[in-house]
Design a protein around this motif. Structure first.
Motif, PDB file in Angstrom:
ATOM      1  N   GLU A  33     -77.121 -34.098 -32.986  1.00 27.39           N
ATOM      2  CA  GLU A  33     -78.108 -34.924 -33.676  1.00 27.39           C
ATOM      3  C   GLU A  33     -79.262 -34.084 -34.229  1.00 27.39           C
ATOM      4  OE1 GLU A  33     -79.299 -37.926 -30.877  1.00 27.39           O
ATOM      5  OE2 GLU A  33     -77.389 -38.971 -31.004  1.00 27.39           O
ATOM      6  N   LEU A  34     -79.372 -32.838 -33.807  1.00 25.99           N
ATOM      7  CA  LEU A  34     -80.483 -31.974 -34.213  1.00 25.99           C
ATOM      8  C   LEU A  34     -80.124 -30.992 -35.317  1.00 25.99           C
ATOM      9  CD1 LEU A  34     -81.797 -31.040 -30.653  1.00 25.99           C
ATOM     10  CD2 LEU A  34     -82.695 -32.800 -32.193  1.00 25.99           C
ATOM     11  N   GLN A  35     -78.840 -30.718 -35.495  1.00 25.05           N
ATOM     12  CA  GLN A  35     -78.456 -29.623 -36.369  1.00 25.05           C
ATOM     13  C   GLN A  35     -77.910 -30.079 -37.717  1.00 25.05           C
ATOM     14  OE1 GLN A  35     -74.086 -28.885 -34.459  1.00 25.05           O
ATOM     15  NE2 GLN A  35     -75.207 -27.147 -35.127  1.00 25.05           N
ATOM     16  N   ASP A  36     -77.958 -29.149 -38.671  1.00 20.49           N
ATOM     17  CA  ASP A  36     -77.293 -29.303 -39.958  1.00 20.49           C
ATOM     18  C   ASP A  36     -75.928 -28.659 -39.783  1.00 20.49           C
ATOM     19  OD1 ASP A  36     -79.755 -30.183 -40.956  1.00 20.49           O
ATOM     20  OD2 ASP A  36     -80.340 -28.150 -41.494  1.00 20.49           O
ATOM     21  N   VAL A  37     -74.923 -29.301 -40.237  1.00 19.49           N
ATOM     22  CA  VAL A  37     -73.516 -28.955 -40.070  1.00 19.49           C
ATOM     23  C   VAL A  37     -73.248 -27.560 -39.474  1.00 19.49           C
ATOM     24  CG1 VAL A  37     -71.266 -28.920 -41.203  1.00 19.49           C
ATOM     25  CG2 VAL A  37     -73.005 -30.521 -41.966  1.00 19.49           C
ATOM     26  N   ILE A  38     -73.406 -26.479 -40.248  1.00 24.08           N
ATOM     27  CA  ILE A  38     -73.114 -25.149 -39.674  1.00 24.08           C
ATOM     28  C   ILE A  38     -74.289 -24.185 -39.774  1.00 24.08           C
ATOM     29  CG2 ILE A  38     -70.614 -25.294 -40.000  1.00 24.08           C
ATOM     30  CD1 ILE A  38     -71.003 -23.419 -42.430  1.00 24.08           C
ATOM     31  N   LYS A  58     -69.074 -32.425 -30.459  1.00 23.60           N
ATOM     32  CA  LYS A  58     -69.218 -32.434 -31.923  1.00 23.60           C
ATOM     33  C   LYS A  58     -69.937 -31.188 -32.444  1.00 23.60           C
ATOM     34  CE  LYS A  58     -69.586 -37.436 -31.836  1.00 23.60           C
ATOM     35  NZ  LYS A  58     -70.450 -38.576 -32.117  1.00 23.60           N
ATOM     36  N   VAL A  59     -70.094 -30.159 -31.614  1.00 21.47           N
ATOM     37  CA  VAL A  59     -70.743 -28.912 -32.011  1.00 21.47           C
ATOM     38  C   VAL A  59     -69.762 -27.777 -31.729  1.00 21.47           C
ATOM     39  CG1 VAL A  59     -72.709 -27.365 -31.630  1.00 21.47           C
ATOM     40  CG2 VAL A  59     -73.010 -29.839 -31.397  1.00 21.47           C
ATOM     41  N   SER A  60     -68.962 -27.424 -32.711  1.00 18.83           N
ATOM     42  CA  SER A  60     -67.951 -26.417 -32.456  1.00 18.83           C
ATOM     43  C   SER A  60     -67.475 -25.835 -33.772  1.00 18.83           C
ATOM     44  CB  SER A  60     -66.781 -27.054 -31.719  1.00 18.83           C
ATOM     45  OG  SER A  60     -65.830 -26.119 -31.358  1.00 18.83           O
ATOM     46  N   PRO A  61     -67.106 -24.592 -33.819  1.00 16.30           N
ATOM     47  CA  PRO A  61     -67.318 -23.545 -32.821  1.00 16.30           C
ATOM     48  C   PRO A  61     -68.699 -22.894 -32.994  1.00 16.30           C
ATOM     49  CG  PRO A  61     -65.973 -22.693 -34.597  1.00 16.30           C
ATOM     50  CD  PRO A  61     -66.288 -24.135 -34.935  1.00 16.30           C
ATOM     51  N   PHE A  78     -70.708 -20.159 -25.091  1.00 23.26           N
ATOM     52  CA  PHE A  78     -69.915 -20.582 -26.241  1.00 23.26           C
ATOM     53  C   PHE A  78     -69.631 -22.069 -26.187  1.00 23.26           C
ATOM     54  CE2 PHE A  78     -68.963 -16.152 -25.526  1.00 23.26           C
ATOM     55  CZ  PHE A  78     -69.006 -15.623 -26.797  1.00 23.26           C
ATOM     56  N   SER A  79     -69.573 -22.688 -27.350  1.00 26.08           N
ATOM     57  CA  SER A  79     -69.099 -24.057 -27.506  1.00 26.08           C
ATOM     58  C   SER A  79     -67.910 -23.974 -28.453  1.00 26.08           C
ATOM     59  CB  SER A  79     -70.203 -24.948 -28.097  1.00 26.08           C
ATOM     60  OG  SER A  79     -69.697 -26.251 -28.332  1.00 26.08           O
ATOM     61  N   LEU A  80     -66.717 -23.812 -27.884  1.00 28.39           N
ATOM     62  CA  LEU A  80     -65.519 -23.586 -28.684  1.00 28.39           C
ATOM     63  C   LEU A  80     -64.523 -24.736 -28.585  1.00 28.39           C
ATOM     64  CD1 LEU A  80     -64.957 -19.804 -27.836  1.00 28.39           C
ATOM     65  CD2 LEU A  80     -66.216 -20.797 -29.757  1.00 28.39           C
ATOM     66  N   ASN A  81     -64.882 -25.791 -27.872  1.00 27.84           N
ATOM     67  CA  ASN A  81     -63.989 -26.942 -27.751  1.00 27.84           C
ATOM     68  C   ASN A  81     -63.822 -27.613 -29.099  1.00 27.84           C
ATOM     69  OD1 ASN A  81     -63.690 -26.562 -25.025  1.00 27.84           O
ATOM     70  ND2 ASN A  81     -65.222 -28.070 -24.445  1.00 27.84           N
ATOM     71  N   GLY A  82     -62.810 -28.490 -29.194  1.00 27.75           N
ATOM     72  CA  GLY A  82     -62.630 -29.262 -30.409  1.00 27.75           C
ATOM     73  C   GLY A  82     -63.817 -30.180 -30.639  1.00 27.75           C
ATOM     74  N   LEU A  83     -63.981 -30.601 -31.862  1.00 23.22           N
ATOM     75  CA  LEU A  83     -65.133 -31.426 -32.219  1.00 23.22           C
ATOM     76  C   LEU A  83     -65.182 -32.753 -31.465  1.00 23.22           C
ATOM     77  CD1 LEU A  83     -65.301 -30.813 -36.062  1.00 23.22           C
ATOM     78  CD2 LEU A  83     -66.819 -29.925 -34.300  1.00 23.22           C
ATOM     79  N   GLN A  84     -64.055 -33.276 -31.048  1.00 21.24           N
ATOM     80  CA  GLN A  84     -64.031 -34.566 -30.367  1.00 21.24           C
ATOM     81  C   GLN A  84     -64.024 -34.454 -28.841  1.00 21.24           C
ATOM     82  OE1 GLN A  84     -64.610 -37.187 -32.242  1.00 21.24           O
ATOM     83  NE2 GLN A  84     -64.579 -35.770 -33.964  1.00 21.24           N
ATOM     84  N   SER A  85     -63.907 -33.245 -28.322  1.00 26.79           N
ATOM     85  CA  SER A  85     -63.856 -33.061 -26.873  1.00 26.79           C
ATOM     86  C   SER A  85     -65.258 -33.109 -26.279  1.00 26.79           C
ATOM     87  CB  SER A  85     -63.242 -31.698 -26.527  1.00 26.79           C
ATOM     88  OG  SER A  85     -61.945 -31.605 -27.042  1.00 26.79           O
ATOM     89  N   PRO A  86     -65.451 -33.882 -25.194  1.00 30.53           N
ATOM     90  CA  PRO A  86     -66.773 -33.889 -24.555  1.00 30.53           C
ATOM     91  C   PRO A  86     -67.052 -32.539 -23.891  1.00 30.53           C
ATOM     92  CG  PRO A  86     -65.251 -35.417 -23.450  1.00 30.53           C
ATOM     93  CD  PRO A  86     -64.511 -34.775 -24.572  1.00 30.53           C
ATOM     94  N   PHE A  87     -68.269 -32.038 -24.097  1.00 24.52           N
ATOM     95  CA  PHE A  87     -68.625 -30.740 -23.540  1.00 24.52           C
ATOM     96  C   PHE A  87     -70.137 -30.655 -23.438  1.00 24.52           C
ATOM     97  CE2 PHE A  87     -69.588 -26.127 -24.172  1.00 24.52           C
ATOM     98  CZ  PHE A  87     -69.032 -25.664 -22.993  1.00 24.52           C
ATOM     99  N   GLY A  88     -70.637 -30.103 -22.353  1.00 20.80           N
ATOM    100  CA  GLY A  88     -72.067 -29.916 -22.180  1.00 20.80           C
ATOM    101  C   GLY A  88     -72.327 -28.747 -21.252  1.00 20.80           C
ATOM    102  N   ILE A  89     -73.539 -28.210 -21.320  1.00 21.72           N
ATOM    103  CA  ILE A  89     -73.935 -27.146 -20.416  1.00 21.72           C
ATOM    104  C   ILE A  89     -75.352 -27.410 -19.931  1.00 21.72           C
ATOM    105  CG2 ILE A  89     -72.464 -25.377 -21.453  1.00 21.72           C
ATOM    106  CD1 ILE A  89     -74.972 -24.257 -22.791  1.00 21.72           C
ATOM    107  N   SER A  90     -75.655 -26.835 -18.800  1.00 21.29           N
ATOM    108  CA  SER A  90     -77.003 -26.873 -18.260  1.00 21.29           C
ATOM    109  C   SER A  90     -77.538 -25.451 -18.316  1.00 21.29           C
ATOM    110  CB  SER A  90     -76.952 -27.374 -16.812  1.00 21.29           C
ATOM    111  OG  SER A  90     -78.238 -27.390 -16.254  1.00 21.29           O
TER     112      SER A  90
END
Length: 116
Positions: A33-38, A58-61, A78-90
């Motif tokens: 929600e914060l970024q411009d596409v790439i 939705k932030v990959s790669p 790294f955030s290399l998961n597919g765009l639809q895969s849920p992924f988060g980091i702390s």
């Protein structure tokens, strides 16, 4: 807001880029929600909690470069998961630069970040 940033590498090479800069006091961020596409995104986290949770679905790669208070490089993730895969980091980092992956430079060579 867009700002000019410069990454300095160990061999003193300099990489200049334009990044969207976002400051936040939130402890949970939906990064897509914060970024411009790439385009690069620089996050400056201004809360006093130890960790921040970054929702990276939705932030990959992308690669996340972490910097300390003096903007010296302290690590990467790294955030290399597919765009639809849920992924988060702390993370405990308060200064984070998100770049499209792969990068044009070796991550282990990063020394610091500078605003120009």
């Amino acid at each position: 807001m867009k700002k000019s940033l410069q990454i300095t590498l160990k061999d003193q090479a300099k990489i200049q880029l334009q990044a969207t800069v976002k400051k936040t006091t939130d402890t949970f961020l939906k990064v897509h929600e914060l970024q411009d596409v790439i385009s690069p995104l620089y996050l400056e986290i201004e809360h006093q909690q130890i960790n921040t949770l970054l929702e990276l679905s939705k932030v990959s790669p992308f690669v996340l470069l972490y910097f300390d208070e003096e903007l010296l490089f302290i690590g990467a993730a790294f955030s290399l998961n597919g765009l639809q895969s849920p992924f988060g980091i702390s993370t405990q980092a308060k200064k984070i630069l998100l770049l499209h992956y792969p990068t044009d430079f070796v991550l282990e060579e990063v020394v610091k970040l500078t605003f120009i």
